[in-house]
Enzyme design. Structure first.
Site, mmCIF file in Angstrom:
data_model
loop_
_atom_site.group_PDB
_atom_site.id
_atom_site.type_symbol
_atom_site.label_atom_id
_atom_site.label_comp_id
_atom_site.label_asym_id
_atom_site.label_seq_id
_atom_site.Cartn_x
_atom_site.Cartn_y
_atom_site.Cartn_z
ATOM 1 N N ASP A 1 6.753 -3.741 -27.464
ATOM 2 C CA ASP A 1 5.376 -3.983 -27.905
ATOM 3 C C ASP A 1 4.931 -2.925 -28.917
ATOM 4 O O ASP A 1 3.845 -2.348 -28.804
ATOM 5 C CB ASP A 1 4.433 -4.003 -26.706
ATOM 6 N N ILE A 2 5.775 -2.677 -29.900
ATOM 7 C CA ILE A 2 5.423 -1.741 -30.962
ATOM 8 C C ILE A 2 4.393 -2.407 -31.868
ATOM 9 O O ILE A 2 4.633 -3.464 -32.438
ATOM 10 C CB ILE A 2 6.674 -1.333 -31.772
#
Length: 264
Positions: free
Chosen positions: A49-50
């Site tokens: 979940d960058i």
């Protein structure tokens, strides 16, 4: 964190026009953090979940990768994991959105999107005048392909860097966000390119219709929170348009391509 998140500075109510030296520091710090997760930690960690809101900034604008709620350990020797799709719309790698195939290079794709946001001041997904979504990755790719990489850079950046450095960062971002898995570099390679004089490899051609289809797929799996997260498995998803074929096949126009996508 004294300076909040990268999202706060790029898109928040207190948006600030960050200088190039600060943007460069944030890009390098984020790249080093991801390289450590992939190659320094044992077992390695895939963040999943960058995005800009998960890059936190201390009082010196040093970047810290945060929020490991969706992270996965990647046992040594595994080439990829097959798992339910999770992440945020606009940042999810195509092979992960389509097939649930997760590798470290899924994070590389997300990093490329964040780097493009940092360089351009534009969001990962935007809406055109007709209300249709468009991807920042497509916008940047079109400019680079036409020899206008510097047009990706946000206007009016304080203390702008040398044009050749700015262009290199754009090329790295486009390379990282390439839709094809093995066209992307590793995060170790990204750090080396950003920190040294190492040149950026030639960019491979990319299937633009495939990217357009990915946005539709992400929308179909989007929950109210903006997270892609689906416990119920895969179902068929049909794309109308050109089929991107192998080197031994010819491209077929108007064919129907059945892909797999995780949905709520």
């Amino acid at each position: 964190m004294e300076n909040g998140s990268l999202y706060d500075h790029l898109f928040g109510s207190a948006k600030k026009n960050l200088s190039w030296p600060i943007r460069q520091k944030i890009a390098l710090g984020t790249a080093r953090g991801l390289a450590y997760l992939h190659y320094g930690a044992q077992p390695s960690i895939i963040h999943r979940d960058i995005k800009a809101s998960n890059i936190l900034l201390d009082h010196k604008f040093e970047a810290k990768v945060a929020d490991f709620g969706l992270a996965k350990f990647n046992p040594e020797g595994m080439t990829h994991m097959s798992t339910r799709v999770a992440g945020t719309m606009g940042y999810v790698a195509p092979e992960y959105a389509l097939y649930g195939q997760l590798t470290e290079r899924s994070d590389v794709f997300s990093f490329g999107v964040v780097l493009l946001e940092l360089l351009s001041g534009k969001k990962a997904l935007q809406t055109d005048h007709d209300g249709q979504p468009s991807a920042l990755t497509d916008f940047a790719w079109a400019l680079v392909r036409n020899g206008s990489a510097l047009d990706v850079i946000e206007d009016g950046i304080p203390e702008p860097g040398p044009p050749e450095v700015l262009e290199k960062y754009v090329l790295v971002a486009v390379l990282c966000s390439h839709p094809q898995l093995y066209a992307r570099p590793t995060m170790d390679q990204v750090v080396k390119m950003l920190e040294t004089d190492e040149s950026v490899p030639s960019l491979m051609e990319r299937p633009i219709p495939f990217i357009a289809g990915r946005i539709d797929i992400e929308k179909s799996a989007l929950s109210n929170s903006g997270q892609l997260c689906s416990p119920t498995g895969y179902q068929a998803y049909t794309l109308q348009g050109r089929r991107i074929s192998s080197s031994k096949e010819e491209t077929e126009e108007g064919s129907s391509v059945s892909e797999a996508v995780t949905t709520d």
